[in-house]
Design a protein around this motif. Structure first.
Motif, PDB file in Angstrom:
ATOM      1  N   ARG A  41       4.960  -2.830  20.693  1.00 52.54           N
ATOM      2  CA  ARG A  41       5.156  -1.481  20.158  1.00 52.54           C
ATOM      3  C   ARG A  41       4.992  -0.503  21.307  1.00 52.54           C
ATOM      4  NH1 ARG A  41       1.691   2.011  15.591  1.00 52.54           N
ATOM      5  NH2 ARG A  41       2.705   4.001  16.118  1.00 52.54           N
ATOM      6  N   TYR A  73       4.164   3.128  22.828  1.00 49.57           N
ATOM      7  CA  TYR A  73       3.346   4.309  22.560  1.00 49.57           C
ATOM      8  C   TYR A  73       3.499   5.308  23.698  1.00 49.57           C
ATOM      9  CZ  TYR A  73       0.508   1.681  19.122  1.00 49.57           C
ATOM     10  OH  TYR A  73       0.065   0.959  18.037  1.00 49.57           O
ATOM     11  N   ARG A 110      -3.500   6.293  21.514  1.00 50.18           N
ATOM     12  CA  ARG A 110      -2.114   5.846  21.489  1.00 50.18           C
ATOM     13  C   ARG A 110      -1.352   6.733  20.518  1.00 50.18           C
ATOM     14  NH1 ARG A 110      -3.230  -0.681  20.907  1.00 50.18           N
ATOM     15  NH2 ARG A 110      -4.126  -1.012  22.990  1.00 50.18           N
ATOM     16  N   SER A 145       2.245   8.083  18.637  1.00 53.45           N
ATOM     17  CA  SER A 145       3.591   7.707  18.197  1.00 53.45           C
ATOM     18  C   SER A 145       4.639   8.568  18.906  1.00 53.45           C
ATOM     19  CB  SER A 145       3.720   7.876  16.680  1.00 53.45           C
ATOM     20  OG  SER A 145       2.820   7.024  16.006  1.00 53.45           O
ATOM     21  N   ARG A 181       9.241   4.717  10.146  1.00 53.01           N
ATOM     22  CA  ARG A 181       8.528   5.933   9.769  1.00 53.01           C
ATOM     23  C   ARG A 181       7.917   5.781   8.388  1.00 53.01           C
ATOM     24  NH1 ARG A 181       9.517  11.034   7.237  1.00 53.01           N
ATOM     25  NH2 ARG A 181      11.666  10.525   6.702  1.00 53.01           N
ATOM     26  N   GLY A 190       6.458  11.664  13.702  1.00 50.50           N
ATOM     27  CA  GLY A 190       6.286  10.628  14.706  1.00 50.50           C
ATOM     28  C   GLY A 190       6.887   9.316  14.244  1.00 50.50           C
ATOM     29  N   ASN A 205       6.937   5.041  14.612  1.00 50.18           N
ATOM     30  CA  ASN A 205       6.394   3.762  15.044  1.00 50.18           C
ATOM     31  C   ASN A 205       7.563   2.995  15.659  1.00 50.18           C
ATOM     32  OD1 ASN A 205       5.975   0.828  14.664  1.00 50.18           O
ATOM     33  ND2 ASN A 205       4.030   1.448  13.782  1.00 50.18           N
TER      34      ASN A 205
END
Length: 797
Positions: free
Chosen positions: A61, A63, A72, A74, A97, A211, A213
């Protein structure tokens, strides 16, 4: 092979001949091994078991990571869109999201969690629906207008009846109708525990709204370090603050976050427990082997070699350890469901809970073999070293005591020391939890009720629409009988899901190594008063701080002291650099008390919702209402107030402030209770060990005691001498344990986020408790001295 079978047969006969000792050993081992296997099964599920993603070692993922910070962040759409086009180290980069949806039921709208996903989501994660299909490329590009949805396995079973003909069925979400095209596998809980997945488009006109992910799959042969080097280079080309960098984090680390540390702590705790149990058993076996000295003397005389006798004793220890291992597996199987709270929730759902798989069985076997070595080697070696002549001639009693006493005492010292480390650790954790439960939160939770909503982007996309809805609900809340104050905030203290701002202070040079993150809160007038947060300087936010007024902020005392120490912060200006170079300067109009937050960041600013309604995070609203007669009676009325403004608005997380704070401590409460249970078990086992050792010591010295009494020695003086020897052994164990506890307290502080360094009071408490228990365990068998009849004892000899 024949001799091995002979050893096994004799070992079984020996165990059956002494069932009490054997049962005690098996149960003790079952408890120690079972606790270790149970905790290891949780550890295995969290850290070792593969996740249900295709080749999860390549899944990460991305960040935004501020320099010199563990935060961290998004990605915003304006970062995600160019990143997806420019990055080359990743096979695919997609966005997810959180979506709060209203599921229409006969009783009205019910709030459900949805996830919006961008093109390529299914192939990036490597998860396909168990029924039906995933989104097509055209549907992903079409976004919500495609009118299709994936449902979770639980939703399919609970809401849609588990019908295999569900494909094509229509569901109504937030006023729109969608067609079900697939059912996701059971346990799919990444990035959230959701009920619905919908295709989503991310366009340039959505910049700054929310934001994302961002999962990303590494390209073939690309290392994580190489990918992060490219992301670091890209960071300077994107609209990022110079003190922030893009970074890819392995998906397992994302799921675990801080949960790995408590697991490691509990694994260490049960390891200490196993050491205590094993040392106790080794001492019992040592004492039991002394009663077999004549047997081994006869074996030696008849030609049995030393290794042959060691193997016989180790075989008996192995049989006991195997039985203890089986008992341990039964204990671990029985308690594994009780340990589910220790497993991070998303890991538990993705891996199917706490497994009892091959890895756990191999660990159990290792525990059995390790325990066999720990409890069996010392007694076996001691027994094989005895000289048969002196034993067969009847003079072995005094020699036996001198030769074996030091080893038995060493076992007790090790047992007491391990127990003290375990007790000190449990005491430290309990002390930190007690401090948290008595902590001054900075606000008054009693009588405070909360209720949360999530404003959808379609109906509440603009600041005026959001402000109008919130104002109407707050007015209705204030009209509820018994409500003294009502207001709203974007994030309630101790509630998961934080928003942060990166601030710049006017006139202050920002050094490259500095990070200035603050908790970011959008609130309405009356929020500080409803919470009971005191205004220390200046004023609170009022209705005059509207969209056309001077942009303002109220800051916490910690923020004011950090940036304007010794100065008056009122009138100073600061801004959120995450909004770019054109971000507005905000004037400080008030300083309020600090509030205890769930997060590491301690500085907070409060901004008026009326001036920031279009900002990221403003769509999340938590209403608070303070009632004079307690918060329980207004919960249903708060829900009615929200739905009187918008009947289709689903509500969630309707809890009192006290419940929210208690929930934030649940993991530590559970870990504290479990560690305390291990410590109490260790204390009990240590007491039994001291008792058994002293009882054996007194029994071995009965003839010596009888002679001293016959020569005029006072029984009470002899009793004091016996107790002195016990006190010395316990004291040595306590001393070594204190040394170990002091050495390990830094590790404890590192493993438990937020834990304070254990004070001397905690160590002294553990030492006093263990000393008292140890001396009591010594005193009870030592009293046998008073019952020794010198004449009867000497005649028996």
């Amino acid at each position: 092979m024949t001799t091995i079978l002979q050893d096994l047969r004799y070992g079984v006969r020996r165990i059956l001949k002494h069932p009490v000792i054997a049962t005690s050993i098996v149960l003790s081992l079952g408890l120690g091994i079972g606790a270790n296997v149970a905790i290891f099964s949780v550890f295995s599920a969290a850290l070792l078991r593969p996740l249900p993603f295709k080749d999860d070692s390549r899944l990460t993922r991305i960040y935004i990571v501020p320099d010199k910070s563990d935060e961290r962040i998004s990605l915003r759409p304006e970062i995600f869109l160019p990143l997806r086009e420019e990055v080359r180290s990743f096979e695919s980069v997609v966005g997810q999201r959180f979506m709060s949806l209203g599921f229409d039921t006969q009783e009205g709208p019910e709030r459900v969690v949805g996830i919006g996903v961008t093109e390529g989501w299914s192939s990036t994660l490597g998860i396909e629906p168990q029924l039906g299909r995933s989104f097509s490329s055209e549907e992903e590009k079409g976004g919500l207008s495609s009118g299709v949805v994936l449902v979770s396995h639980g939703t399919w079973q609970r809401r849609l009846g588990g019908d295999k003909e569900v494909l094509g069925q229509q569901v109504s979400l937030s006023g729109s109708t969608y067609s079900v095209i697939g059912v996701m596998p059971a346990g799919m809980a990444y990035p959230y525990e959701a009920e619905f997945w919908l295709p989503m488009r991310v366009d340039a006109d959505q910049l700054g709204l929310w934001g994302l992910n961002v999962p990303a799959r590494l390209g073939p042969g690309v290392s994580l370090d190489a990918a992060n080097q490219e992301l670091a280079a890209l960071s300077s080309q994107l609209d990022l603050d110079e003190r922030m960098t893009l970074q890819a984090v392995p998906i397992r680390e994302v799921l675990l976050r801080e949960d790995e540390r408590p697991l490691m702590l509990l694994l260490a705790a049960v390891a200490f427990l196993l050491v205590i149990v094993s040392v106790n058993i080794a001492n019992l076996l040592l004492a039991e082997s002394l009663s077999r000295d004549r047997e081994f003397a006869v074996r030696t005389t008849l030609g049995a070699g030393r290794l042959r006798q060691i193997r016989q004793l180790l075989t008996e220890s192995l049989i006991l350890a195997l039985l203890g291992g089986l008992a341990g597996l039964l204990v671990a199987w029985w308690v594994r469901d009780l340990l589910m709270p220790l497993l991070p929730s998303r890991v538990a759902q993705l891996t199917g809970g706490v497994p009892m798989d091959l890895r756990v069985l191999v660990f159990s076997l290792a525990m059995v073999l390790g325990t066999t070595a720990l409890v069996g080697v010392a007694p076996a070696v001691r027994a094989s070293r005895r000289q048969p002549q002196e034993l067969l001639q009847g003079g072995g009693r005094a020699t036996r005591s001198q030769a074996s006493g030091w080893l038995g005492k060493a076992f007790i010292v090790a047992q007491v020391a391990s127990c003290l480390v375990l007790l000190a650790g449990a005491g430290s954790i309990r002390r930190d939890l007690r401090a948290l439960t008595r902590l001054d939160l900075g606000y008054e939770p009693e009588g405070l009720q909360t209720l949360s909503v999530a404003l959808n982007d379609e109906e509440y996309s603009s600041s005026p629409a959001r402000q109008s809805f919130v104002d109407q609900v707050v007015a209705r809340l204030e009209a509820i009988p018994g409500v003294e104050n009502a207001a709203s905030t974007s994030v309630f203290p101790s509630e998961r899901g934080n928003f942060l701002a990166q601030i710049e202070v006017e006139g202050r040079e920002v050094l490259p190594e500095e990070t200035h993150l603050v908790n970011h809160r959008f609130v309405t007038p009356g929020f500080l008063e409803s919470m009971g947060i005191p205004v220390l300087r200046g004023r609170s936010l009022t209705s005059s701080d509207g969209s056309d007024a001077l942009p303002v902020a109220v800051v916490s005392r910690s923020l004011a002291e950090r940036y304007w120490p010794g100065e008056d912060p009122l009138g100073k200006r600061l801004r959120n650099t995450r909004l770019g170079e054109d971000a507005r300067w905000l004037t400080v109009i008030g300083v309020v008390g600090n509030v205890h937050e769930f997060y590491e960041t301690v500085e907070t600013w409060y901004l008026p919702l009326a001036q920031n309604g279009d900002g990221s995070g403003a769509s999340r609203v938590t209403f608070v209402a303070r009632a004079s007669n307690g918060s329980e009676g207004i919960a249903s009325q708060m829900r009615q107030a929200v739905q009187s403004v918008d009947p289709a608005m689903p509500v969630f997380q309707q809890e009192s402030a006290s419940e929210i704070y208690a929930e934030s401590l649940e993991g530590q409460v559970f870990a504290t209770r479990l560690t305390a249970a291990f410590a109490l078990i260790g204390l009990l086992v240590a007491a039994i060990g001291v008792y058994a050792s002293m009882a054996f010591d007194v029994g071995e010295r009965r003839r010596e005691i009888a002679i001293r009494m016959a020569l005029g020695g006072s029984p009470r003086r002899i009793l004091r001498g016996v107790l002195k020897r016990g006190a010395i052994v316990v004291g040595l164990g306590v001393g070594l344990g204190l040394l170990g506890a002091v050495t390990l307290r830094g590790l404890l502080q590192e493993l438990l986020v937020g834990a304070s360094s254990a004070g001397i009071g905690t160590f002294l408490w553990a030492a006093v408790v263990l000393s008292a228990v140890g001396l009591l365990a010594s005193y009870v068998p030592a009293r046998q001295v008073l019952r020794v009849d010198p004449q009867a004892e000497l005649r028996a000899e």
